[in-house]
Design a protein around this motif. Structure first.
Motif, PDB file in Angstrom:
ATOM      1  N   VAL A 165       0.857  -1.184   0.000  1.00  0.00           N
ATOM      2  CA  VAL A 165       0.000   0.000   0.000  1.00  0.00           C
ATOM      3  C   VAL A 165       0.899   1.242   0.000  1.00  0.00           C
ATOM      4  CG1 VAL A 165      -1.828  -1.212   1.247  1.00  0.00           C
ATOM      5  CG2 VAL A 165      -0.124   0.105   2.525  1.00  0.00           C
ATOM      6  N   PHE A 166       0.274   2.402  -0.201  1.00  0.00           N
ATOM      7  CA  PHE A 166       1.014   3.659  -0.166  1.00  0.00           C
ATOM      8  C   PHE A 166       0.356   4.585   0.852  1.00  0.00           C
ATOM      9  CE2 PHE A 166       1.839   1.808  -4.284  1.00  0.00           C
ATOM     10  CZ  PHE A 166       3.211   1.996  -4.427  1.00  0.00           C
ATOM     11  N   VAL A 167       1.144   5.076   1.770  1.00  0.00           N
ATOM     12  CA  VAL A 167       0.628   5.942   2.833  1.00  0.00           C
ATOM     13  C   VAL A 167       0.469   7.366   2.300  1.00  0.00           C
ATOM     14  CG1 VAL A 167       1.047   6.887   5.130  1.00  0.00           C
ATOM     15  CG2 VAL A 167       1.725   4.529   4.604  1.00  0.00           C
ATOM     16  N   LEU A 168      -0.742   7.883   2.409  1.00  0.00           N
ATOM     17  CA  LEU A 168      -1.038   9.232   1.927  1.00  0.00           C
ATOM     18  C   LEU A 168      -1.095  10.259   3.045  1.00  0.00           C
ATOM     19  CD1 LEU A 168      -3.946   8.407  -0.584  1.00  0.00           C
ATOM     20  CD2 LEU A 168      -1.506   8.638  -1.097  1.00  0.00           C
ATOM     21  N   GLU A 169      -1.528   9.806   4.226  1.00  0.00           N
ATOM     22  CA  GLU A 169      -1.759  10.743   5.317  1.00  0.00           C
ATOM     23  C   GLU A 169      -1.656  10.011   6.647  1.00  0.00           C
ATOM     24  OE1 GLU A 169      -5.450  13.644   6.770  1.00  0.00           O
ATOM     25  OE2 GLU A 169      -5.412  12.863   4.717  1.00  0.00           O
ATOM     26  N   SER A 170      -1.236  10.727   7.687  1.00  0.00           N
ATOM     27  CA  SER A 170      -1.128  10.152   9.031  1.00  0.00           C
ATOM     28  C   SER A 170      -2.011  10.933   9.991  1.00  0.00           C
ATOM     29  CB  SER A 170       0.321  10.193   9.522  1.00  0.00           C
ATOM     30  OG  SER A 170       1.164   9.451   8.663  1.00  0.00           O
ATOM     31  N   LEU A 171      -2.706  10.209  10.871  1.00  0.00           N
ATOM     32  CA  LEU A 171      -3.545  10.833  11.883  1.00  0.00           C
ATOM     33  C   LEU A 171      -3.537   9.952  13.129  1.00  0.00           C
ATOM     34  CD1 LEU A 171      -5.510  13.111  12.641  1.00  0.00           C
ATOM     35  CD2 LEU A 171      -7.374  11.696  11.728  1.00  0.00           C
ATOM     36  N   GLU A 172      -2.749  10.357  14.111  1.00  0.00           N
ATOM     37  CA  GLU A 172      -2.584   9.604  15.354  1.00  0.00           C
ATOM     38  C   GLU A 172      -2.201   8.147  15.046  1.00  0.00           C
ATOM     39  OE1 GLU A 172      -6.168  10.231  17.596  1.00  0.00           O
ATOM     40  OE2 GLU A 172      -5.681  12.333  17.981  1.00  0.00           O
ATOM     41  N   ASN A 173      -3.045   7.195  15.413  1.00  0.00           N
ATOM     42  CA  ASN A 173      -2.717   5.781  15.190  1.00  0.00           C
ATOM     43  C   ASN A 173      -3.295   5.232  13.891  1.00  0.00           C
ATOM     44  OD1 ASN A 173      -1.260   5.527  17.622  1.00  0.00           O
ATOM     45  ND2 ASN A 173      -3.168   5.224  18.770  1.00  0.00           N
ATOM     46  N   TRP A 174      -3.693   6.125  13.003  1.00  0.00           N
ATOM     47  CA  TRP A 174      -4.286   5.710  11.730  1.00  0.00           C
ATOM     48  C   TRP A 174      -3.451   6.223  10.553  1.00  0.00           C
ATOM     49  CZ3 TRP A 174      -8.633   2.623  11.255  1.00  0.00           C
ATOM     50  CH2 TRP A 174      -9.334   2.374  12.430  1.00  0.00           C
ATOM     51  N   ARG A 175      -3.538   5.479   9.467  1.00  0.00           N
ATOM     52  CA  ARG A 175      -2.862   5.872   8.238  1.00  0.00           C
ATOM     53  C   ARG A 175      -3.841   5.781   7.067  1.00  0.00           C
ATOM     54  NH1 ARG A 175      -0.067   7.343  11.587  1.00  0.00           N
ATOM     55  NH2 ARG A 175       2.161   6.911  11.965  1.00  0.00           N
ATOM     56  N   LYS A 176      -3.907   6.847   6.283  1.00  0.00           N
ATOM     57  CA  LYS A 176      -4.719   6.806   5.067  1.00  0.00           C
ATOM     58  C   LYS A 176      -3.865   6.182   3.971  1.00  0.00           C
ATOM     59  CE  LYS A 176      -7.628   9.548   1.980  1.00  0.00           C
ATOM     60  NZ  LYS A 176      -8.116  10.904   1.611  1.00  0.00           N
ATOM     61  N   ILE A 177      -4.381   5.126   3.355  1.00  0.00           N
ATOM     62  CA  ILE A 177      -3.594   4.398   2.368  1.00  0.00           C
ATOM     63  C   ILE A 177      -4.275   4.391   0.999  1.00  0.00           C
ATOM     64  CG2 ILE A 177      -2.550   2.883   4.088  1.00  0.00           C
ATOM     65  CD1 ILE A 177      -4.594   0.700   3.061  1.00  0.00           C
ATOM     66  N   GLN A 178      -3.487   4.107   0.000  1.00  0.00           N
ATOM     67  CA  GLN A 178      -3.997   3.963  -1.363  1.00  0.00           C
ATOM     68  C   GLN A 178      -3.393   2.704  -1.962  1.00  0.00           C
ATOM     69  OE1 GLN A 178      -2.587   6.554  -4.689  1.00  0.00           O
ATOM     70  NE2 GLN A 178      -4.744   7.179  -4.825  1.00  0.00           N
ATOM     71  N   LEU A 179      -4.231   1.952  -2.677  1.00  0.00           N
ATOM     72  CA  LEU A 179      -3.748   0.760  -3.361  1.00  0.00           C
ATOM     73  C   LEU A 179      -3.315   1.118  -4.775  1.00  0.00           C
ATOM     74  CD1 LEU A 179      -6.491  -1.811  -2.268  1.00  0.00           C
ATOM     75  CD2 LEU A 179      -4.362  -1.220  -1.108  1.00  0.00           C
ATOM     76  N   THR A 180      -2.678   0.185  -5.438  1.00  0.00           N
ATOM     77  CA  THR A 180      -2.201   0.427  -6.803  1.00  0.00           C
ATOM     78  C   THR A 180      -3.346   0.604  -7.797  1.00  0.00           C
ATOM     79  OG1 THR A 180      -1.999  -1.975  -7.087  1.00  0.00           O
ATOM     80  CG2 THR A 180      -0.002  -0.761  -6.482  1.00  0.00           C
ATOM     81  N   ASP A 181      -4.570   0.217  -7.399  1.00  0.00           N
ATOM     82  CA  ASP A 181      -5.716   0.431  -8.282  1.00  0.00           C
ATOM     83  C   ASP A 181      -6.437   1.743  -7.989  1.00  0.00           C
ATOM     84  OD1 ASP A 181      -6.970  -0.087  -5.898  1.00  0.00           O
ATOM     85  OD2 ASP A 181      -8.141  -1.798  -6.609  1.00  0.00           O
ATOM     86  N   GLY A 182      -5.862   2.555  -7.065  1.00  0.00           N
ATOM     87  CA  GLY A 182      -6.439   3.854  -6.752  1.00  0.00           C
ATOM     88  C   GLY A 182      -7.396   3.857  -5.581  1.00  0.00           C
ATOM     89  N   THR A 183      -7.771   2.694  -5.060  1.00  0.00           N
ATOM     90  CA  THR A 183      -8.692   2.622  -3.927  1.00  0.00           C
ATOM     91  C   THR A 183      -8.026   3.168  -2.668  1.00  0.00           C
ATOM     92  OG1 THR A 183      -9.605   0.594  -4.892  1.00  0.00           O
ATOM     93  CG2 THR A 183     -10.222   1.101  -2.628  1.00  0.00           C
ATOM     94  N   GLU A 184      -8.801   3.914  -1.864  1.00  0.00           N
ATOM     95  CA  GLU A 184      -8.264   4.528  -0.659  1.00  0.00           C
ATOM     96  C   GLU A 184      -9.070   4.133   0.565  1.00  0.00           C
ATOM     97  OE1 GLU A 184      -8.023   8.732  -1.166  1.00  0.00           O
ATOM     98  OE2 GLU A 184      -6.706   8.629  -2.923  1.00  0.00           O
ATOM     99  N   GLY A 185      -8.462   4.252   1.724  1.00  0.00           N
ATOM    100  CA  GLY A 185      -9.129   3.951   2.980  1.00  0.00           C
ATOM    101  C   GLY A 185      -8.185   4.197   4.145  1.00  0.00           C
ATOM    102  N   TRP A 186      -8.690   3.983   5.370  1.00  0.00           N
ATOM    103  CA  TRP A 186      -7.903   4.200   6.576  1.00  0.00           C
ATOM    104  C   TRP A 186      -7.593   2.863   7.244  1.00  0.00           C
ATOM    105  CZ3 TRP A 186      -6.014   8.878   8.288  1.00  0.00           C
ATOM    106  CH2 TRP A 186      -6.502  10.013   7.635  1.00  0.00           C
ATOM    107  N   ILE A 187      -6.363   2.739   7.722  1.00  0.00           N
ATOM    108  CA  ILE A 187      -5.920   1.495   8.332  1.00  0.00           C
ATOM    109  C   ILE A 187      -5.136   1.827   9.601  1.00  0.00           C
ATOM    110  CG2 ILE A 187      -3.701   1.391   7.120  1.00  0.00           C
ATOM    111  CD1 ILE A 187      -4.118  -1.606   6.750  1.00  0.00           C
ATOM    112  N   GLU A 188      -5.200   0.953  10.578  1.00  0.00           N
ATOM    113  CA  GLU A 188      -4.458   1.199  11.818  1.00  0.00           C
ATOM    114  C   GLU A 188      -2.953   1.111  11.569  1.00  0.00           C
ATOM    115  OE1 GLU A 188      -6.406  -0.075  15.728  1.00  0.00           O
ATOM    116  OE2 GLU A 188      -7.117  -1.600  14.305  1.00  0.00           O
ATOM    117  N   LYS A 189      -2.213   1.972  12.218  1.00  0.00           N
ATOM    118  CA  LYS A 189      -0.761   2.073  12.031  1.00  0.00           C
ATOM    119  C   LYS A 189      -0.060   0.742  12.292  1.00  0.00           C
ATOM    120  CE  LYS A 189       3.270   4.362  14.055  1.00  0.00           C
ATOM    121  NZ  LYS A 189       3.723   5.354  15.090  1.00  0.00           N
ATOM    122  N   THR A 190      -0.533   0.016  13.293  1.00  0.00           N
ATOM    123  CA  THR A 190       0.133  -1.236  13.696  1.00  0.00           C
ATOM    124  C   THR A 190      -0.036  -2.360  12.669  1.00  0.00           C
ATOM    125  OG1 THR A 190      -1.858  -1.819  14.958  1.00  0.00           O
ATOM    126  CG2 THR A 190      -0.050  -0.740  16.159  1.00  0.00           C
ATOM    127  N   ALA A 191      -0.947  -2.178  11.697  1.00  0.00           N
ATOM    128  CA  ALA A 191      -1.211  -3.239  10.716  1.00  0.00           C
ATOM    129  C   ALA A 191      -0.229  -3.229   9.569  1.00  0.00           C
ATOM    130  CB  ALA A 191      -2.647  -3.125  10.183  1.00  0.00           C
TER     131      ALA A 191
END
Length: 247
Positions: A216-242
């Motif tokens: 995945v590619f990290v786009l943004e950080s917010l406390e214990n969360w990371r906004k990610i993007q996949l190679t197909d352009g899909t985005e979402g939020w995932i916990e930092k520890t994952a």
């Protein structure tokens, strides 16, 4: 006296790193992959990093069918040596162990053409190419300045003009690649399965599910969360520890 102590400590550290690497290689050859991993990672604790070290770590984890660590270490190796065909090949084998199959949406248009050109070389290589063009420009300038023959002056002048253009192109390519390198933040999913959320909170809707080894590619950080993007352009939020960031 302090300088002598510093040199001795540095020499000892380097020797430890080298022997740790060699011990890891010997254990790998014997098929003792878990023990080899311990030796290789002991080298990392001394801040000795190399593409060969990460490549060997990736091979060990691949032999143990540990998908995420294998892909992570191959990706680390590629950061240090992006043109190595063997690393790229082994990474492809490791990616076949992934559960998720994410499509890669190719970029199109002028930006793709520019990136295809600039990505021909690493930004450090582009920098050295720029130095080479600068040196040649200086040589042509000296030739133009001291030449007494009209034809020679014209040749040196045209050469200077061409080299200026090439210098500007190479410098622009180096800057573009450096910005791309700094802006791109790849990471590997290390959790066996993780829910990707629409917002940075557990109560939000689940957008999709990812499994270990997915890049995945990290786009943004917010406390214990990371906004990610996949190679197909899909985005979402995932916990930092994952995830574990490659660089």
């Amino acid at each position: 006296m302090k300088k002598i102590i510093f040199i001795l400590l540095l020499t000892t550290q380097f020797s430890f790193a080298q022997t740790g690497f060699d011990r890891g290689n010997a254990l790998y050859q014997k098929g003792r992959y878990e023990e080899a991993i311990v030796e290789y990672e002991s080298v990392l604790t001394t801040n000795q990093h190399s593409s060969e070290l990460y490549f060997n770590l990736g091979n060990c984890y691949y032999k143990l069918n540990k998908v995420a660590p294998a892909i992570y270490n191959y990706e680390k190796a590629l950061v240090l040596n992006p043109d190595d065909a063997e690393i790229q090949n082994n990474l492809k084998f490791a990616q076949k162990l992934q559960i998720d199959e994410i499509k890669v949406i190719p970029t199109v248009g002028f930006s793709k053409m520019v990136h295809d050109f600039t990505s021909t070389f690493h930004y450090n290589t582009w920098a050295w190419i720029s130095v080479g063009f600068s040196t040649l420009f200086l040589v042509f300038f000296i030739g133009y300045y001291f030449s007494q023959i009209t034809l020679s002056k014209r040749i040196f002048f045209i050469g200077m003009f061409v080299l200026i253009v090439l210098l500007l192109v190479s410098v622009s390519a180096a800057i573009s690649e450096k910005n791309h390198y700094d802006g791109e933040k790849p990471a590997i999913v290390f959790t066996e399965m993780v829910l990707v959320k629409s917002e940075p909170q557990n109560a939000s809707n689940t957008v999709f599910t990812l499994h270990e080894g997915t890049k995945v590619f990290v786009l943004e950080s917010l406390e214990n969360w990371r906004k990610i993007q996949l190679t197909d352009g899909t985005e979402g939020w995932i916990e930092k520890t994952a995830i574990k960031e490659v660089k």
